[in-house]
Scaffold this active site. Sequence first.
Site, PDB file in Angstrom:
ATOM      1  N   GLY A 159       8.718   5.876   6.962  1.00  0.00           N
ATOM      2  CA  GLY A 159       9.960   5.743   7.708  1.00  0.00           C
ATOM      3  C   GLY A 159      10.003   4.456   8.508  1.00  0.00           C
ATOM      4  O   GLY A 159      11.060   3.909   8.790  1.00  0.00           O
ATOM      5  N   PHE A 160       8.851   3.937   8.868  1.00  0.00           N
ATOM      6  CA  PHE A 160       8.765   2.700   9.626  1.00  0.00           C
ATOM      7  C   PHE A 160       9.096   1.509   8.748  1.00  0.00           C
ATOM      8  O   PHE A 160       9.767   0.574   9.174  1.00  0.00           O
ATOM      9  CB  PHE A 160       7.336   2.568  10.167  1.00  0.00           C
ATOM     10  CG  PHE A 160       7.125   1.419  11.106  1.00  0.00           C
ATOM     11  CD1 PHE A 160       6.999   0.121  10.634  1.00  0.00           C
ATOM     12  CD2 PHE A 160       7.025   1.633  12.465  1.00  0.00           C
ATOM     13  CE1 PHE A 160       6.775  -0.932  11.505  1.00  0.00           C
ATOM     14  CE2 PHE A 160       6.800   0.587  13.340  1.00  0.00           C
ATOM     15  CZ  PHE A 160       6.673  -0.702  12.856  1.00  0.00           C
ATOM     16  N   GLY A 161       8.609   1.535   7.513  1.00  0.00           N
ATOM     17  CA  GLY A 161       8.785   0.419   6.602  1.00  0.00           C
ATOM     18  C   GLY A 161       7.578   0.292   5.692  1.00  0.00           C
ATOM     19  O   GLY A 161       6.705   1.160   5.672  1.00  0.00           O
ATOM     20  N   PRO A 162       7.477  -0.795   4.928  1.00  0.00           N
ATOM     21  CA  PRO A 162       6.355  -0.956   3.998  1.00  0.00           C
ATOM     22  C   PRO A 162       5.060  -1.322   4.719  1.00  0.00           C
ATOM     23  O   PRO A 162       5.071  -1.883   5.815  1.00  0.00           O
ATOM     24  CB  PRO A 162       6.820  -2.101   3.093  1.00  0.00           C
ATOM     25  CG  PRO A 162       7.754  -2.894   3.954  1.00  0.00           C
ATOM     26  CD  PRO A 162       8.451  -1.905   4.836  1.00  0.00           C
ATOM     27  N   ASP A 207       3.416  13.853  15.261  1.00  0.00           N
ATOM     28  CA  ASP A 207       3.695  13.613  13.839  1.00  0.00           C
ATOM     29  C   ASP A 207       2.410  13.664  13.021  1.00  0.00           C
ATOM     30  O   ASP A 207       2.161  12.807  12.169  1.00  0.00           O
ATOM     31  CB  ASP A 207       4.391  12.268  13.658  1.00  0.00           C
ATOM     32  CG  ASP A 207       5.116  12.174  12.301  1.00  0.00           C
ATOM     33  OD1 ASP A 207       5.426  13.243  11.724  1.00  0.00           O
ATOM     34  OD2 ASP A 207       5.361  11.060  11.831  1.00  0.00           O
ATOM     35  N   LEU A 223       0.813  -1.217   0.000  1.00  0.00           N
ATOM     36  CA  LEU A 223       0.000   0.000   0.000  1.00  0.00           C
ATOM     37  C   LEU A 223       0.845   1.264   0.000  1.00  0.00           C
ATOM     38  O   LEU A 223       0.387   2.328  -0.415  1.00  0.00           O
ATOM     39  CB  LEU A 223      -0.916   0.013   1.233  1.00  0.00           C
ATOM     40  CG  LEU A 223      -1.937  -1.121   1.327  1.00  0.00           C
ATOM     41  CD1 LEU A 223      -2.657  -1.072   2.665  1.00  0.00           C
ATOM     42  CD2 LEU A 223      -2.933  -1.032   0.184  1.00  0.00           C
TER      43      LEU A 223
END
Length: 727
Positions: free
Chosen positions: A420-423, A535, A416
């Site tokens: 910054g965390f990942g996919p 954030d 999707l």
Amino acid sequence: MESIPPILVSQKSQLLTAIYVFTLSCWCLGALQFSHAQKDAIKPGEVLGYSQQLVSADGRFQLGFFDLSNPVGAYLGIWYTDDTFNHRLWIANRDTLISVGQGNLTMDGDGLLKILHDGGSPIPLNANKTAPNSIAALENSGNFVVKELNSDGSTKRIIWESFDYPTNTLLPGMKLGINYKTGKKWTLTSYLAAENPAPGGFSLEWINLVANGIRQLAIRHRGDLYWLSGVGSNSDFANVGSMSSDAGIYNFSYVTNENESYFSYSVPGERIPRWILTSGGGLMDFLDSPFVSNGLCFDDSSAQGCVPRSSPICRTSSKTFQKRKDTDTGCRFFGGEFVEDTASHLEDFFVLTDISEPGDLDRNREASTLYEMTSSRRSGDTNEISNDGKRGNDLKVLSFQSIAAATDNFSTENELGRGGFGPVYKGRLPDGQEIAVKRLSRRSGQGLVEFKNELILIARLQHTNLVRLLGYCVKEDEKMLIYEYMPNKSLDCFLFDPKKRELLYWKRRCLIIEGIAQGLLYLHRYSRLRIIHRDLKAGNILLDADMNPKISDFGLARVFGRDEADAKTQRVVGTYGYMSPEYAMQGKFSEKSDVYSFGVLMLEIVSGRKNKDVFDPENTVSLVGYTWELWAKGKGLDLKDSTLGNSDFDHQILRHIHVGLLCVQDYAADRPTISDVISMLANETLPLPIPNRAVFSAERKLTGAILTSEEKESCSGRITISEVDPR
């Protein structure tokens, strides 16, 4: 003149007094009847104040506002007049607290009932179910109904009723079941805690579990079957304990036809019955003594009606608990590598050992650590312990294999987006539920701390404008969070797309802004934990199938004490362009930091442009600076997204720009609270102060700070997680 005998004077005086008393009594009786007749209903244009009540015609039920101390706030509800326990039978706004003493109930000319309150948008009760010439009445059954009237004042039809929207209480005449024609389901949902009416984890339903179509009552816990009543008779159920001794008190009804299927009950006489689904999973009968389940179906209970559940891994025959501190038993783990931040306090814990294989704990330490983190309590969070004494947040722990299967082995077709965390991947569980899986990148700058932070915080938050966390998965160095799936992805996918943003007509943008503001108000004021998000941005606003906004990504959020005004950190994290000046430059953050981010986001929603777009190449002006310049020149509408075209809403657009500029002022003290913002947007007659020029945000460059960032592609092109070290 002949004198009147004293005895006659006395008799005459008594007669006049009697006539006066009789006349006064008749007048008072008529006045009371008139007053009483007025109090059981509310008509268009009328207002039910905070201290007033509607009373049913027979006097058995009352409807009005009431307040709670935990959580602090007020609700609109219904209760028995003579109930010494003062239990609320129905609550209109269980998802949205209002300020104590500030609410009233009104009905407008279209027949719309709504709760008006300070600091928030109106709360509609019967949205999309209105008609002119209507009246809302509290009936003798305890049902609050909206009726459309004929010209002669008789009832034409019932267009809405509170019985269709039960909370945790079943009254005689209410239904449990389903309407096949409309798809409407009648279920009870428990309180989140004993004194917190927010929706909890248990539900009471009327379901079909056998091939011959015989139905029974069922309690679910987080969607899983928890307790079954067994097949019922006219006055009893197979698995209901003490109710069997009360045969003849209840008359049960079972209706199944092409239109609907439901269970209901009645009680003869003038008693005041109610069945309550407790926050601990018990079903209580307050007519006499408690019956059914008392929340004892966990831990492989063999109690009557309990649905067998698989044993937790810490309860296998070869394993035992060894006590480390004085506390209750339960699956609690500790990993030596876990470091808690200063705002958290771990509860007392046990260490699980394997008698046959002493080293087995090490192989599962990381998973155990994550379980511990989701179960730990912060100081002052008294609501974490439920009625039955159990702890934890009831998140599902999914296996890596099940997540891989759900996402087609993390295929690119199911991806999707990336942050910054990942996919993030779309998935589908075996029961058909769609999910979104956020997979922690091994190279991510966010690690166990942010992962734990999101687990602890979002699992404890429940609001219609916050994304819902369903569970998590940990296997070796794999860490994943599982959320409810949002089919419309994030706001930036629409807002910054030349084609899709045409779908964001002005009314829809207003609703999105309002929803985000309500979510922030909950975080800042009404949640069990006072949260600063840190954030807030377009990429972290998810949209459901109806385009309702839900705030997501709590990895950088911080918990504040109720009396704590602000805090300071040496590690400034967030997204460039949304950071308030005091946070970016000094590491100071507060509620007003989120308000600043909200102001930037609101200007983006109005303009359809990113805050990092180039508005003036020579002066490198940001969106905030560009907006201020237009405002100062009296050209505020030049900021408006071109897809909005010429409309009748320009005055609203200007007001939103005005409020946005108030939110992005340089000094936190000058900015409104999010509660003020909601009032400013809801009440167009409320005068607005003049905003101060945002000098800090006029320049792109962060003077006096070093900016480093990790950027990944997403719908908007870039999601930035930044760290700023003040010089």
